[in-house]
Write an enzyme that holds these catalytic residues in place. Structure first.
Site, mmCIF file in Angstrom:
data_model
loop_
_atom_site.group_PDB
_atom_site.id
_atom_site.type_symbol
_atom_site.label_atom_id
_atom_site.label_comp_id
_atom_site.label_asym_id
_atom_site.label_seq_id
_atom_site.Cartn_x
_atom_site.Cartn_y
_atom_site.Cartn_z
ATOM 1 C CB CYS A 47 33.428 101.925 92.754
ATOM 2 S SG CYS A 47 33.869 100.573 93.866
ATOM 3 C CB CYS A 52 35.161 98.401 90.700
ATOM 4 S SG CYS A 52 36.503 99.369 91.425
ATOM 5 C CG LEU A 264 31.840 95.330 118.418
ATOM 6 C CD1 LEU A 264 31.187 96.301 119.351
ATOM 7 C CD2 LEU A 264 31.381 93.910 118.714
ATOM 8 N N GLY A 267 34.724 94.104 109.383
ATOM 9 C CA GLY A 267 35.092 94.244 107.970
ATOM 10 C C GLY A 267 34.903 95.656 107.454
ATOM 11 C CG ASN A 268 34.629 100.162 107.656
ATOM 12 O OD1 ASN A 268 33.751 100.595 108.399
ATOM 13 N ND2 ASN A 268 35.295 100.941 106.824
ATOM 14 C CB ALA A 345 30.260 90.209 98.142
ATOM 15 C CB SER A 354 32.774 89.768 110.598
ATOM 16 O OG SER A 354 31.838 90.748 110.978
ATOM 17 C CG ASP A 367 22.465 86.919 99.534
ATOM 18 O OD1 ASP A 367 21.316 87.222 99.182
ATOM 19 O OD2 ASP A 367 23.484 87.253 98.901
ATOM 20 C CD GLU A 1264 32.818 102.775 66.815
ATOM 21 O OE1 GLU A 1264 31.966 103.532 67.264
ATOM 22 O OE2 GLU A 1264 33.321 102.897 65.679
HETATM 23 C C1 LIG Z 1 30.508 95.566 97.683
HETATM 24 C C2 LIG Z 1 29.650 94.800 98.635
HETATM 25 C C3 LIG Z 1 28.946 93.725 98.145
HETATM 26 C C4 LIG Z 1 28.142 92.988 99.012
HETATM 27 N N1 LIG Z 1 27.445 91.962 98.489
HETATM 28 C C5 LIG Z 1 26.668 91.213 99.307
HETATM 29 C C6 LIG Z 1 25.921 90.121 98.807
HETATM 30 O O1 LIG Z 1 25.961 89.811 97.619
HETATM 31 N N2 LIG Z 1 25.153 89.429 99.669
HETATM 32 C C7 LIG Z 1 25.096 89.739 100.998
HETATM 33 O O2 LIG Z 1 24.440 89.072 101.730
HETATM 34 N N3 LIG Z 1 25.773 90.772 101.490
HETATM 35 C C8 LIG Z 1 26.549 91.522 100.676
HETATM 36 N N4 LIG Z 1 27.223 92.590 101.189
HETATM 37 C C9 LIG Z 1 27.000 92.956 102.583
HETATM 38 C C10 LIG Z 1 27.951 92.258 103.515
HETATM 39 O O3 LIG Z 1 27.575 90.928 103.677
HETATM 40 C C11 LIG Z 1 27.931 92.966 104.858
HETATM 41 O O4 LIG Z 1 28.307 94.296 104.649
HETATM 42 C C12 LIG Z 1 28.886 92.353 105.816
HETATM 43 O O5 LIG Z 1 28.552 91.050 106.086
HETATM 44 C C13 LIG Z 1 29.016 93.143 107.102
HETATM 45 O O6 LIG Z 1 30.093 92.617 107.856
HETATM 46 P P1 LIG Z 1 31.272 93.532 108.405
HETATM 47 O O7 LIG Z 1 32.143 92.728 109.236
HETATM 48 O O8 LIG Z 1 31.946 94.230 107.291
HETATM 49 O O9 LIG Z 1 30.451 94.556 109.238
HETATM 50 P P2 LIG Z 1 30.845 96.000 109.834
HETATM 51 O O10 LIG Z 1 30.634 97.002 108.761
HETATM 52 O O11 LIG Z 1 32.241 95.909 110.347
HETATM 53 O O12 LIG Z 1 29.822 96.096 110.974
HETATM 54 C C14 LIG Z 1 28.455 96.122 110.688
HETATM 55 C C15 LIG Z 1 27.610 96.255 111.935
HETATM 56 O O13 LIG Z 1 27.664 95.065 112.677
HETATM 57 C C16 LIG Z 1 27.926 95.309 114.041
HETATM 58 N N5 LIG Z 1 28.717 94.199 114.549
HETATM 59 C C17 LIG Z 1 29.760 93.612 113.901
HETATM 60 N N6 LIG Z 1 30.180 92.559 114.621
HETATM 61 C C18 LIG Z 1 29.428 92.519 115.742
HETATM 62 C C19 LIG Z 1 29.407 91.664 116.870
HETATM 63 N N7 LIG Z 1 30.220 90.652 116.968
HETATM 64 N N8 LIG Z 1 28.516 91.911 117.824
HETATM 65 C C20 LIG Z 1 27.658 92.942 117.724
HETATM 66 N N9 LIG Z 1 27.632 93.775 116.686
HETATM 67 C C21 LIG Z 1 28.497 93.560 115.706
HETATM 68 C C22 LIG Z 1 28.634 96.626 114.061
HETATM 69 O O14 LIG Z 1 28.406 97.286 115.286
HETATM 70 C C23 LIG Z 1 28.027 97.351 112.894
HETATM 71 O O15 LIG Z 1 26.903 98.045 113.292
HETATM 72 C C24 LIG Z 1 28.046 93.337 100.376
HETATM 73 C C25 LIG Z 1 28.768 94.428 100.863
HETATM 74 C C26 LIG Z 1 29.570 95.143 100.005
HETATM 75 C C27 LIG Z 1 30.353 96.297 100.510
HETATM 76 S S1 FES Z 2 37.649 101.236 94.475
HETATM 77 FE FE1 FES Z 2 36.144 99.899 93.679
HETATM 78 S S2 FES Z 2 36.268 98.285 95.097
HETATM 79 FE FE2 FES Z 2 37.517 99.751 95.962
#
Ligand SMILES: Cc1cc2nc3c(=O)[nH]c(=O)nc-3n(C[C@H](O)[C@H](O)[C@H](O)COP(=O)(O)OP(=O)(O)OC[C@H]3O[C@@H](n4cnc5c(N)ncnc54)[C@H](O)[C@@H]3O)c2cc1C
Ligand code: FES
Ligand code: FES
Length: 1333
Positions: A47, A52, A264, A267-268, A345, A354, A367, A1264
């Site tokens: 995906c 997935c 920043l 987790g992206n 998630a 994060s 959430d 089926e």
């Molecule tokens: C497949 C999928 C399913 C998900 N399901 C859920 C769900 O069921 N429930 C739910 O609540 N969420 C869900 N999420 C969302 C998820 O919780 C957020 O995407 C995640 O928490 C973001 O964290 P990250 O570290 O990846 O952020 P990043 O993508 O790394 O960063 C996000 C933003 O935060 C900023 N940032 C990060 N850290 C800091 C810091 N320390 N200080 C200042 N700015 C900062 C960055 O500048 C950026 O703009 C899902 C996401 C995905 C991809």
């Molecule tokens: S390809 Fe579906 S989770 Fe990465």
């Protein structure tokens, strides 16, 4: 932006090998790097958006402070390679391989039949591998939760759970035996209750070697050293983006001051998603993961401080550790957070995302934020200007400037306070699926009382999923301060909240009334939870909740699923070498689990290969005025733009491959851009400009009926005298049913690789298809060549379910025309969203019924009008509507019946074949009529079913004779095995005691017609070679879609040639070896090809007869060598002419299908009337499989199809905009069943001692039939809803359309809360989405 151009070396390890990337591009994601650069194709693309789990890998890092190695699962599709500096990556290849050693995780999964198409399998292996590296003996709950983020479309998950059960620290039994015995003790043989015959129970092989942890890769010592020494900032420059990973907080703050707009990235999972959806990019990215302050975990007198870079899985673990150590009153926020952290998630995302990222990205339906906010959490911020604290409140979440963090600031840590004695905090969320699904609405609620009273001192209520940010009911809360916590306060609170939190009628996301209802339903639950808490704290002051109210508390919790599989044993006299009838492992099972099974996109790049991206229509119906490709052609790397004009021959058959003058649906392919890389092709495609002139579209069945827009003529069946039937009926009822469509959601998206050969315009086409011949024909005619120049090859397909019958040929034409034009190989692998956009799925259905019946429940007349939304071309719609008309009687004999069927032509992507070919819709329709009759007569549903079921030898509506004996056997056996009557009584008892939760139970019979209504579809060919060394190569026209066709073929060849399986190999399906194969579908793919294989083997066996006679004690090898010396041909083709079937639509008579298959399923569910959530408690399936050639495969098909059916009927919902654009284009918006959706108990029994003289070895096609039995869950839910409605005094003759989603269930359980919400009058607003069924 000016950047110093010298990049640091990016150093990480993959599977124990060091990788040094000198030109690391921050935009490069690990999945593509592994697959394309390192050629590790075991990690799959499913995906690209983290939904997935097919791309799961394990990331290991060393924490120099704690001196610990941490392992975590991650979605490599969202992981930038630059984030991996100093990390060790383990992919499925690193876990184990056939070449080196297979890991127990891989072996157990394969041997317990946990893979079918195998495309999800490496991801499953990696999720469990990461878990076991952290917990050598996990609990079953941990195992299930480790798989939360992994989707499988084939198996139904039960065998996957069973294979990993053996790792759990609890009893390692693979399934709950009927006898209560553990299957691992010893092989068990049990007696069938009905026949006394030997049956076999369980499918999981007990003898597994133990896990040997010393065999795992050790964490590279070099990386440990690096982690200890890493003190300097790292910089990686890409083409567009520079990635900076500072080594200290001060450096980070300086960088943030310099680049305030730079995100920043931790987790992206938020930034990465936005990039995928909008192709946004950031010139600078800051990666703050080496800053110890951002990982701090400490406790103060008032609460916990958690570093902002801690991932959500860490947060969960920290809270789980903290909660038992603290007094309960202090932990209320933590418990509320934990509730969400268990469902949010999947484990991969939880391990990447994060806390800081979650808070700052503050998606409307994230959430944790509402809970953190009501809990008065504080953000510890830092910038070059110093430190400060900001309250994580509603204003911060709304992004108000004064309350927000400043561009130069970062969150270092988050303070989450302890709760207080008189505090009550709750968290709520409701999603389409319990796990791995974003909330539709979530909420955090908190009330603080004046000590020892119920007088509100402070109140906060926040909702997510309503608008573009988390919203606070601040004004409502303020007005309630000082009020007592009682029913009047609740009424007032509901009124105020509904006034304050507005959801406009056209709000994006739709489900407007449901969302409004959830606002108050959550509030009600909070009210009761608090009352309950008050009683517990002050039992003498506050009364205990009534039983009725108590039933509203708590969410439905799933237990650990258990399975039972009972099948008949092979005859005791059968040779042990003869594998037929035994549960042989899938021929590719181990390769699936090690990632060595090759799918189209795993084929290594060929010299000069180009990538292809398509430009699709954004209009549902329009003339194409112009196509301007000039800008696209200027994109570096773009080689050409291909349009309909470049097709030398026929541009498709029924459907155009490239749109010519007109587009007839959104998503139709207009042109293709070929380039040196995928990114360049995509970039080029975005630059193509199309000018349209709009035409009026037809989108819905209703529109099509109005405009008489049909694909085919009406199909009609009439039996008896309908008018007389109605005249003599005691009562007549009329009604309607809508059944939504369904996406195939095969895990492997459509993929094709075409390689032009140098000579004679020949072309090799490698394609993921169910119909190689069609690909060959269409490509040949598009290129103006004879078919003999096109060689089509299919090794295996990563799931198809009918969706890869017609469409892959068009994708092959698209690529072949591009290859022909450029003279270069072309690879075309569709991204998930393009796949879902350009292809149709199961037909949305609309049915109208008029049913005449007697007061004793006998249906004596029925008039059915059935419509399907066929989409923009004919595709398989004619067949589907024919099957609906022929099969709509299901298991019921209706003496006077008229069925009329219409396939509507609309401007939606063309709908096509899907497991069951219309029967799942038709069956649901007739069962709805049965329920309507039962409701009207007041008779139990199962009695109305029994009264109307076919009995003895009978005639179908198209006057075909059949014997219903096995239908009844299945029925009786299912009633017995499921203990139906006593469980029904228990359900009723439960319902009497529980106002807000209801249980339901339903038992559904099935008569399924297997195969096609024309002989032509059943023909099949095979080619069997015996080589001089005695080894055998089998090929046939059938395609491996995961259904185990090749495994069964090898079993058949083994029996016919009387040699062990190890002598026989299957290589690929190819038009060069077996020509003119029909599509592999309709449940008969295996048995018709089996006949051809049997034929070829019998020819060879006969040829060997003189040799065997001369040397009766000789070995196989001796015979073969002698045969060769005697110039006996050791190669034979086999052929099966096909079952004789026919259907005469003029006389309305026929022998339309080769044979019937019977089955019955009983399901029990529980629903939550306040939210619409439901839980599948137990399903018992009895299937008339006759002699199963491979019970493991057949039971796998039954369970997998059943769960797919549960998806259609309860979960999967496709949304279209009013303009005809599909809005559900990935796992984020379209929910197929996940591991949390399977029944806690799933029991499958194959009916013993049943014969089928028509199919090979007396078998039956299982592909089926199990699908429709998923409707037992639908009707069990309906039963539960009916119980709720009865108690509320609501009419019981209500209609429930499919799918029975959380929204539909909730809204059907009408109550005071659904009544209080504002309703929108249809036609007064433009809805976000329309119903096309
Ligand atoms: C497949 C999928 C399913 C998900 N399901 C859920 C769900 O069921 N429930 C739910 O609540 N969420 C869900 N999420 C969302 C998820 O919780 C957020 O995407 C995640 O928490 C973001 O964290 P990250 O570290 O990846 O952020 P990043 O993508 O790394 O960063 C996000 C933003 O935060 C900023 N940032 C990060 N850290 C800091 C810091 N320390 N200080 C200042 N700015 C900062 C960055 O500048 C950026 O703009 C899902 C996401 C995905 C991809
Ligand atoms: S390809 Fe579906 S989770 Fe990465
Ligand atoms: S085996 Fe899981 S998707 Fe096919």
């Amino acid at each position: 932006m000016a950047c110093p151009q010298q990049s640091d070396e990016l150093i990480f390890f993959v599977n124990g090998r060091k990788v040094i990337e000198r030109q690391a591009d921050p935009e490069e994601l690990l999945l593509y790097y592994l697959r394309k650069k390192l050629r590790l194709s075991g990690t799959k693309y499913g995906c690209g958006i983290g939904g997935c789990g097919a791309c799961t890998v394990m990331i290991s890092t060393y924490d120099p402070v704690a001196k610990q190695i941490q392992h975590r699962p991650a979605n490599s599709c969202l992981l930038p390679i630059c984030s991996l500096h100093g990390a060790a990556v383990t992919t499925v290849e690193g876990v184990g391989s056939i070449k080196t050693r297979i890991h127990p995780i891989q072996e157990r999964l394969a041997k317990c039949h946990g893979s079918q198409c195998g495309f999800c399998t490496p991801g499953m292996v990696m999720s469990i591998y990461a878990l076991l590296r952290n917990h050598a003996e996990p609990s079953m709950e941990q195992i299930i939760s480790a798989l939360d983020g992994n989707l499988c479309r084939c198996t139904g998950y039960r065998p996957i759970i069973d294979s990993y059960r053996s790792f759990a620290r609890e009893p390692t039994c693979c399934q709950l035996r009927e006898t209560g015995q553990c299957c691992l003790d010893q092989e068990e043989r049990v007696c069938s209750s009905s026949t006394g015959d030997q049956t076999h129970s369980g499918l999981c092989n007990p003898e597994f070697p133990p896990v040997d942890p010393t065999q795992e890769f050790i964490f590279p010592p070099e990386l440990m050293r690096m982690a200890q020494e890493q003190l300097r900032t790292l910089i990686f420059h890409g083409k567009r983006t520079t990635w900076i990973s500072p080594a200290s907080l001060n450096e980070l703050l300086a960088l943030k001051a310099k680049y305030p707009k730079a995100p920043l990235v931790v987790g992206n999972t938020s930034v990465g998603l936005k990039k995928t959806h909008h192709d946004a990019y950031h010139p600078i990215i800051l990666h703050p993961v080496r800053i110890p302050e951002m990982y701090v975990v400490s406790s103060t007198n008032d609460g916990l401080v958690i570093g902002a870079a801690c991932c959500l899985a860490q947060l969960r673990d920290i809270l789980m550790e903290a909660v038992p150590k603290l007094p309960e009153e202090k932990t209320k926020i933590y418990q509320a957070l934990l509730q969400h952290l268990r469902t949010l998630a999947g484990e991969q995302i939880r391990s990447m995302a994060s806390l800081g990222g979650h808070i700052v990205s503050r998606g409307s339906n994230w959430d944790l934020n509402p809970v953190l906010s009501v809990g008065k959490s504080v953000l510890n911020l830092a910038s070059e200007d110093g430190e400060r604290q900001v309250l994580l409140n509603d204003q911060f979440l709304a992004g108000c400037e004064h309350a927000d963090i400043k561009p130069k600031e970062v969150i270092v840590s988050v303070f989450i306070p302890y709760s207080m004695k008189d505090d009550f905090i709750s968290a709520f969320r409701q999603a389409e699926r319990q796990k791995n699904a974003l909330s539709i609405v979530n909420s955090g609620m908190r009330v603080l009382f004046s000590p020892g009273t119920d007088i509100i001192v402070d109140l906060s209520i926040l909702y997510g999923g309503i608008g573009s940010t988390t919203l606070s009911a601040r004004k409502s809360c303020e007005k309630l301060i000082g009020r007592r916590w009682n029913d009047q306060m609740l009424s007032e609170a509901c009124r105020l909240v509904l006034e304050e939190i507005l959801i406009p009628s056209s709000a994006p996301g739709g489900r407007v009334e449901y969302r409004r209802t959830l606002l108050v339903s959550f509030l009600f639950r909070f009210y009761l939870e608090v009352l309950h808490g008050l009683h517990q704290m002050y039992p003498f002051r506050y009364a205990e909740l009534s039983q009725e109210k108590r039933s509203a508390l708590g969410m439905l919790q799933n237990g650990v699923p258990q399975g039972v599989q009972i099948y008949q044993d092979v005859d005791s006299g059968q040779s042990p070498q003869d594998p037929v009838g035994r549960p042989i492992m899938h021929q590719s099972g181990i390769k699936h689990a090690t990632g060595e099974a090759v799918y189209i996109d795993d084929i290594r790049p060929v010299d000069g290969e180009l990538s292809l991206a398509v430009v699709t229509s954004i209009r549902a119906h329009a003339k194409i005025i112009s196509i301007d490709a000039s800008e696209a052609l200027r994109v570096p790397g773009v080689v050409d733009v291909v349009t309909a004009r470049d097709v030398p021959g026929e541009n498709g058959k029924d459907e155009q491959a490239y749109a010519e003058d007109k587009v007839i649906c959104v998503g139709q392919i207009i042109c293709a851009v070929v380039a040196e890389s995928v990114t360049q092709a995509k970039c080029g495609a975005e630059k193509v400009k199309i000018v349209y002139e709009d035409l009026e579209p037809i989108l819905t069945i209703e529109d099509a009926i109005k405009h008489k827009s049909y694909i085919t003529e009406e199909r009609k069946i009439e039996k008896g005298d309908i008018e007389k039937g109605f005249e003599s009926a005691d009562e007549i009822i009329e009604g309607e049913l809508h059944v939504g469509g369904q996406e195939h959601f095969y895990l492997e998206t459509n993929s094709v690789l075409v390689i032009p050969r140098v000579e004679d315009k020949e072309m090799d086409v490698y394609v993921s298809t169910q119909h190689a011949t069609d690909v060959q024909e269409l490509v040949a005619s598009a290129l103006n060549l004879q078919s003999n120049k096109i060689m089509c090859h299919v090794k295996r397909v990563g799931g198809a379910f009918g969706g890869k019958i017609t469409k892959p040929s068009l994708f092959a034409v698209i690529a072949a025309v591009a290859a022909n034009k450029t003279g270069r190989p072309v690879r075309f692998v569709l991204e998930r969203n393009t796949d879902m956009l350009t292809t149709g799925g199961r037909h949305p259905f609309f049915g109208k019924y008029k049913v005449g019946f007697m007061n004793d429940g006998r249906i004596i007349a029925a008039d059915f009008q059935c419509y399907i939304n066929g989409g923009c071309t004919k595709d398989e719609s004619e067949l589907v509507i024919e099957y609906i008309v022929l099969k709509v009687d299901n298991a019921y004999s209706i003496p006077n019946l008229r069925v009329r069927g219409h396939a509507c032509k609309t401007n939606l992507p063309s709908n096509t074949a899907f497991r069951g070919f219309g029967f799942p819709q038709a069956g649901l329709f007739v069962e709805t009529c049965i329920v309507a009759v039962a409701t009207q007569t007041g008779l139990p549903h199962e009695k109305v079913r029994e009264i109307n079921m076919y009995k003895g030898v009978n005639l179908t509506s198209f006057k075909e004779e059949f014997d219903a004996e096995n239908l009844w056997k299945c029925w009786e056996e299912c009633l017995d095995k499921s203990d139906y009557y006593s469980r029904k009584a228990m359900v009723e008892e439960f319902n009497m005691k529980n106002y807000w939760k209801k249980k339901g139970i339903a038992i559904i019979p099935m008569k399924f017609s297997v195969g096609f209504n024309a002989t032509y579809f059943h023909q099949a060919g095979a080619l069997v070679h015996i080589y001089i060394d005695g080894s055998v190569l089998v090929t046939h026209g059938g395609i491996e879609l995961g259904q185990g066709i090749h495994t069964k073929m090898l079993q058949i060849a083994s029996r016919e040639l009387k040699i062990p399986l190890s002598y026989i190999h299957f290589c690929e399906t190819s038009t060069t070896t077996v020509p003119n194969g029909k599509y592999t579908a309709g449940s008969v793919g295996t048995e018709i090809n089996a006949r051809a294989v049997q034929d070829a083997c019998q020819i060879l066996w006969k040829r060997l007869e003189p040799i065997r006679r001369d040397n009766p004690n000789g070995k196989w090898e001796d015979w073969i060598s002698e045969a060769h010396k005697q110039s006996i041909s050791l190669s034979a083709t086999g052929y099966f002419k096909g079952y004789v079937t026919n259907m005469n639509w003029d006389t309305k008579k026929g022998h339309a299908f080769p044979y019937f298959l019977f089955g019955v399923a009983c399901s029990e569910v529980e629903i939550d009337c306040l939210t619409g959530a439901h839980k599948n408690i137990r399903t018992d399936i009895v299937m008339d499989a006759c002699f199963s050639i491979n019970p493991a495969i057949d039971i796998g098909q039954i369970e997998g199809a059943f769960i797919q059916g549960v998806g259609l009927y309860t979960l999967e919902e496709i949304y279209f905009s009013p303009e005809g654009e599909q809005l559900t284009l990935g796992p984020d918006t379209y929910k197929i069943p996940a591991i949390c959706d399977i029944p806690e108990q799933i029991r499958v029994y194959l009916l013993p001692n049943s014969c089928n003289s028509i199919a090979i070895y007396s078998s039956k096609g299982m592909g089926e039939a199990g699908f429709f039995l998923g409707s037992s869950v639908f009707f069990a839910i309906r039963d539960a809803v009916a119980a709720a409605r009865k108690e509320r005094g609501l009419p019981l003759d209500f209609t429930l359309n499919s799918p029975l989603t959380v929204e539909r269930i909730r809204m059907a359980c009408d109550d005071v809360f659904t009544e209080m919400i504002p309703k929108d009058k249809p036609g007064t607003y433009k809805p976000w989405a329309i119903n096309v069924d």
